[in-house]
Design a protein around this motif. Sequence first.
Motif, PDB file in Angstrom:
ATOM      1  N   ASP A   1       0.726  -1.023   0.123  1.00 55.56           N
ATOM      2  CA  ASP A   1       0.135  -0.043  -0.040  1.00 55.56           C
ATOM      3  C   ASP A   1       0.905   1.317   0.026  1.00 55.56           C
ATOM      4  O   ASP A   1       0.277   2.466   0.014  1.00 55.56           O
ATOM      5  CB  ASP A   1      -0.997  -0.007   1.161  1.00 55.56           C
ATOM      6  CG  ASP A   1      -0.206  -0.147   2.561  1.00 55.56           C
ATOM      7  OD1 ASP A   1       0.858  -0.637   2.717  1.00 55.56           O
ATOM      8  OD2 ASP A   1      -0.983   0.662   3.308  1.00 55.56           O
ATOM      9  N   LEU A   2       2.224   0.991   0.299  1.00 57.09           N
ATOM     10  CA  LEU A   2       3.118   2.151   0.199  1.00 57.09           C
ATOM     11  C   LEU A   2       3.576   2.323  -1.179  1.00 57.09           C
ATOM     12  O   LEU A   2       3.812   1.279  -2.005  1.00 57.09           O
ATOM     13  CB  LEU A   2       4.295   1.987   1.037  1.00 57.09           C
ATOM     14  CG  LEU A   2       4.029   1.584   2.456  1.00 57.09           C
ATOM     15  CD1 LEU A   2       5.353   1.086   2.998  1.00 57.09           C
ATOM     16  CD2 LEU A   2       3.446   2.951   3.179  1.00 57.09           C
TER      17      LEU A   2
ATOM     18  N   PHE B   1       8.668  15.101 -10.684  1.00 55.32           N
ATOM     19  CA  PHE B   1       7.527  15.002 -11.742  1.00 55.32           C
ATOM     20  C   PHE B   1       6.256  15.486 -11.043  1.00 55.32           C
ATOM     21  O   PHE B   1       5.536  15.294  -9.995  1.00 55.32           O
ATOM     22  CB  PHE B   1       7.241  13.324 -11.675  1.00 55.32           C
ATOM     23  CG  PHE B   1       6.057  13.060 -12.780  1.00 55.32           C
ATOM     24  CD1 PHE B   1       6.112  13.482 -13.891  1.00 55.32           C
ATOM     25  CD2 PHE B   1       4.970  12.219 -12.371  1.00 55.32           C
ATOM     26  CE1 PHE B   1       5.172  13.194 -14.893  1.00 55.32           C
ATOM     27  CE2 PHE B   1       4.050  12.122 -13.203  1.00 55.32           C
ATOM     28  CZ  PHE B   1       3.979  12.553 -14.477  1.00 55.32           C
ATOM     29  N   LYS B   2       6.042  16.744 -11.598  1.00 52.90           N
ATOM     30  CA  LYS B   2       5.142  17.803 -11.342  1.00 52.90           C
ATOM     31  C   LYS B   2       3.543  17.119 -11.343  1.00 52.90           C
ATOM     32  O   LYS B   2       2.622  17.625 -10.453  1.00 52.90           O
ATOM     33  CB  LYS B   2       5.209  18.878 -12.037  1.00 52.90           C
ATOM     34  CG  LYS B   2       6.438  19.694 -11.754  1.00 52.90           C
ATOM     35  CD  LYS B   2       6.884  19.976 -10.368  1.00 52.90           C
ATOM     36  CE  LYS B   2       7.955  20.664 -10.170  1.00 52.90           C
ATOM     37  NZ  LYS B   2       8.656  20.535  -8.559  1.00 52.90           N
ATOM     38  N   ASP B   3       3.213  16.102 -12.011  1.00 51.95           N
ATOM     39  CA  ASP B   3       1.846  15.396 -12.211  1.00 51.95           C
ATOM     40  C   ASP B   3       1.752  14.193 -11.290  1.00 51.95           C
ATOM     41  O   ASP B   3       0.800  13.631 -11.490  1.00 51.95           O
ATOM     42  CB  ASP B   3       1.729  15.254 -13.616  1.00 51.95           C
ATOM     43  CG  ASP B   3       1.540  16.496 -14.591  1.00 51.95           C
ATOM     44  OD1 ASP B   3       1.080  17.401 -14.163  1.00 51.95           O
ATOM     45  OD2 ASP B   3       1.831  16.258 -15.687  1.00 51.95           O
ATOM     46  N   TYR B   4       2.743  13.846 -10.552  1.00 56.79           N
ATOM     47  CA  TYR B   4       2.487  12.700  -9.582  1.00 56.79           C
ATOM     48  C   TYR B   4       1.179  13.108  -8.887  1.00 56.79           C
ATOM     49  O   TYR B   4       0.931  14.036  -8.214  1.00 56.79           O
ATOM     50  CB  TYR B   4       3.713  12.728  -8.589  1.00 56.79           C
ATOM     51  CG  TYR B   4       3.739  11.405  -7.799  1.00 56.79           C
ATOM     52  CD1 TYR B   4       4.022  10.258  -8.622  1.00 56.79           C
ATOM     53  CD2 TYR B   4       3.237  11.422  -6.564  1.00 56.79           C
ATOM     54  CE1 TYR B   4       3.984   8.888  -7.874  1.00 56.79           C
ATOM     55  CE2 TYR B   4       3.203  10.050  -5.951  1.00 56.79           C
ATOM     56  CZ  TYR B   4       3.731   9.005  -6.585  1.00 56.79           C
ATOM     57  OH  TYR B   4       3.899   7.814  -6.009  1.00 56.79           O
ATOM     58  N   GLY B   5       0.315  12.186  -9.000  1.00 65.59           N
ATOM     59  CA  GLY B   5      -0.863  12.207  -8.279  1.00 65.59           C
ATOM     60  C   GLY B   5      -1.883  12.496  -9.092  1.00 65.59           C
ATOM     61  O   GLY B   5      -3.536  12.684  -8.693  1.00 65.59           O
TER      62      GLY B   5
ATOM     63  N   PHE C   1      -3.612   3.604  -6.662  1.00 65.55           N
ATOM     64  CA  PHE C   1      -2.342   4.077  -5.844  1.00 65.55           C
ATOM     65  C   PHE C   1      -2.002   3.087  -4.993  1.00 65.55           C
ATOM     66  O   PHE C   1      -2.846   2.440  -4.361  1.00 65.55           O
ATOM     67  CB  PHE C   1      -2.782   5.383  -5.035  1.00 65.55           C
ATOM     68  CG  PHE C   1      -1.528   6.144  -4.727  1.00 65.55           C
ATOM     69  CD1 PHE C   1      -0.804   7.075  -5.220  1.00 65.55           C
ATOM     70  CD2 PHE C   1      -1.498   5.732  -3.189  1.00 65.55           C
ATOM     71  CE1 PHE C   1       0.310   7.751  -4.526  1.00 65.55           C
ATOM     72  CE2 PHE C   1      -0.217   6.351  -2.465  1.00 65.55           C
ATOM     73  CZ  PHE C   1       0.453   7.061  -3.223  1.00 65.55           C
ATOM     74  N   PRO C   2      -0.757   2.878  -4.890  1.00 64.40           N
ATOM     75  CA  PRO C   2       0.268   3.612  -5.532  1.00 64.40           C
ATOM     76  C   PRO C   2       0.814   2.994  -6.991  1.00 64.40           C
ATOM     77  O   PRO C   2       1.590   3.657  -7.747  1.00 64.40           O
ATOM     78  CB  PRO C   2       1.684   3.585  -4.377  1.00 64.40           C
ATOM     79  CG  PRO C   2       1.242   2.084  -4.251  1.00 64.40           C
ATOM     80  CD  PRO C   2      -0.025   1.940  -3.993  1.00 64.40           C
ATOM     81  N   HIS C   3       0.380   1.845  -7.352  1.00 64.00           N
ATOM     82  CA  HIS C   3       1.173   1.283  -8.301  1.00 64.00           C
ATOM     83  C   HIS C   3       0.906   1.989  -9.791  1.00 64.00           C
ATOM     84  O   HIS C   3       1.991   2.232 -10.322  1.00 64.00           O
ATOM     85  CB  HIS C   3       0.430  -0.493  -8.680  1.00 64.00           C
ATOM     86  CG  HIS C   3       1.189  -1.118  -9.750  1.00 64.00           C
ATOM     87  ND1 HIS C   3       2.644  -1.143  -9.754  1.00 64.00           N
ATOM     88  CD2 HIS C   3       0.498  -1.860 -10.812  1.00 64.00           C
ATOM     89  CE1 HIS C   3       2.832  -1.971 -10.633  1.00 64.00           C
ATOM     90  NE2 HIS C   3       1.678  -2.333 -11.123  1.00 64.00           N
TER      91      HIS C   3
END
Length: 481
Positions: free
Chosen positions: A82-83, A166-170, A249-251
Amino acid sequence: MIKPVQLHNSLSGKKEALDPQLKTPGQVNLYCCGPTVYDFAHIGNFRSFLMADLLTRMLQYAGYSVTKVQNITDVGHLTNDDLADADGDDKVAKKAKAEGKTAWDIADFYTQAFVEDEQELRIETPDHRPKATDFIAEQIAMTETLIHKGYAYEANGSVYFRTAKFKDYGQLSKNKLEDLKAGARVEINDEKEDPLDFALWKNADEKHLMQWESPWGKGFPGWHIECSAMSQALLPHTDIHTGGEDNAFPHHECEIAQNECSHSYRIPVWLHAKHLLVDGQKMSKSKGNFFTIRDLLAKGYTGAEIRYALLAAHYRTALNFTEDSLVQARNSIARIQEAHRLFETLCDAEPDFGKDRNSDLVDQARKNYTTALTDDLNVAEALAAVFDLVAQGLKLRDSKALSADEALLMVEFLEQDFNEIFAVLSFEENNLSEEVEILLQKRSEARLNKDWAEADKLRDEIKEHGWIVKDEADGQTLSPL
């Protein structure tokens, strides 16, 4: 002619037309997250795999050419997944130690078991089924590229992705870096620049069962880099990526970061199947509601019945799986199967496709069925179209108003439209004796005449021949004793 398709894109959070997303018109490249082969896959896993199969079949039915890749994760998937930067034991290696076998033996055994379970559920074989351990060189090369571009760094033999760069992470999970930093559970690791950085390559000591030489020493790949490397190696571009909602998330979030920062490899459409509940609760071995496909087969259910039960709810809604749902699936399949048999008996008469041919019923059913499926896999409306056609067809048959050509059209619809997608019918040679066929026809006439005593008598006679008759509102269904 290709039929327009709309899908709910997890990336945008809305339903979108598929065609504008495709790089090659009429061609869909599909990547599906496959199993981690350390145990038998459970029914929750198979909800996601069946969604991908339904999607593939629907796209082909709609006129697209589909190339499907579904991976096998046989290394790197750690227990605390889950991390973003998972830790704990490698799931395959942990199972190997517990059983006193090699990790390779465990992976091979459960890969074969997974393929067998897929066959039981009539899931079509993917065009490519890559194993992570066969793409170690590609994973190392991608990691080197990310280091070269400044998106990754080496520390004590491990390599980490610089999440903040990476500014688009999420963007997929709608998580923000500042929120993740404030609320996420992350382990203390002094060698990382940022607690949210995740491993592309992990340093391995001599006790680790699966390890390879790399520019950073012996180690093994991180879980996320595997899918990025395999998809880029096998598909020039990926149009749709599927998985369970727990993969988002996170994969999948980490996959997007790796893909776009390594080779500007952007996947435009993401589909996620919602979690499955069993008897209203999360599946758990301790609760006794944990089922593999083999568990259900041992209870006497068929692969087709399990498939139907897992497909009967829309993939984006929670599915409450119960044994009652399996019984309902059995009855639904039997009803359609029996309708197919009854329609087929009328086709023995020579169909006359002349100017009086009436295809209105089937044409309308096909239109409703196709519209539903191409609208984000709306299975409820698609099945409603099928059962409505069956009901109308049986009423016409029982009143002797169904012609041979209409019956043939209905048979073709059930075989070429319904079963090409849902794949739950079996078209074995009719093994009913002529005597049973005559008894069924007499009983149908008795019911039309409301001669219930005669209908009951004929039901008993049919049972003596090894068949059970069930009366429905719009006809009879037949199943073996």
